[in-house]
Write an enzyme that holds these catalytic residues in place. Structure first.
Site: not given
Length: 221
Positions: A15, A17, A107, A139, A164
């Site tokens: 991922d 960010d 992302t 996602k 995250d």
């Protein structure tokens, strides 16, 4: 937990960010400005489900005929603050240690923004990138990570995913990722379906790729 080998992945899906780059300050500023116009009662810290595509979030908050305009204004605001993006500790060293062509950024952000943030953070751009425009479903749907494995040229079961956000962790699990590494304390919280990573580390400085092994140096409790 002491240093240990998590596995021997063939490819690595990151991922962006919160995993490769720290863009939280610029994102918060952009969403605050956006909310003043489109959704005054929206609070990013309270209401945001991180890891999802901005378009998916916006479509739930504003009327359908305003979604495209609202998204474009948010993107413009985020692009204006992209120079403040820094690399997550360990991100540069880890990605540079990986085999060429075997790591992919996956992302929920738009391509223009993802490339700008990676560049600002000093991370060498991956050969392959999966962004919001590349999938029909974002996602926590598995499609982004399934697409990432396709780009890497290996089965998803041979991929390690670094995430995250609970939504991204759920996506990796649903896709069938061989290993899921959570980044930061937010990764300790399960998604609504109970999805959790195999291990949670503070940042990528706690991860090494050594002689084919994915080594975890330290974890969060």
């Amino acid at each position: 937990m002491s240093s240990h080998v998590l596995g021997r992945p063939s490819a690595f899906l990151f991922d962006c960010d919160g995993v490769l780059v720290d863009s939280l300050a610029s994102a918060e500023a952009a969403w605050k400005s956006w909310a003043a116009t489109y959704k005054p009662d929206f609070d990013m810290e309270r209401d945001m489900q991180h890891g999802r595509r901005a378009m998916d979030t916006i479509s739930e908050l504003v009327e359908a005929d305003l979604v495209e305009q609202a998204f474009e204004e948010l993107l413009q605001s985020e692009m204006e603050t992209v120079d403040g993006t820094d690399a997550i500790p360990g991100a540069v060293a880890l990605t540079e240690s990986l085999p060429a062509g075997r790591w992919v950024a996956v992302t929920s952000g738009p391509r223009e923004l993802a490339l700008a943030r990676l560049h600002s953070a000093g991370i060498t751009l991956p050969e392959k990138l999966v962004t919001a425009e590349d999938v029909d479903r974002g996602k926590p749907d598995p499609q982004p990570y399934e697409r990432g494995a396709e780009h890497a040229g290996v089965p998803i079961s041979e991929c390690a995913v670094f995430e995250d956000a609970p939504a991204g962790i759920a996506a990796a699990r649903a896709a069938g990722a061989g290993w899921v590494v959570g980044i930061g304390a937010g990764a300790l919280e399960p998604w609504s379906d109970g999805s959790l990573p195999d291990v949670v580390v503070p940042d990528l400085d706690a991860v090494r790729f050594v002689d084919g092994d994915l080594v975890i140096l330290r974890t969060l409790s």
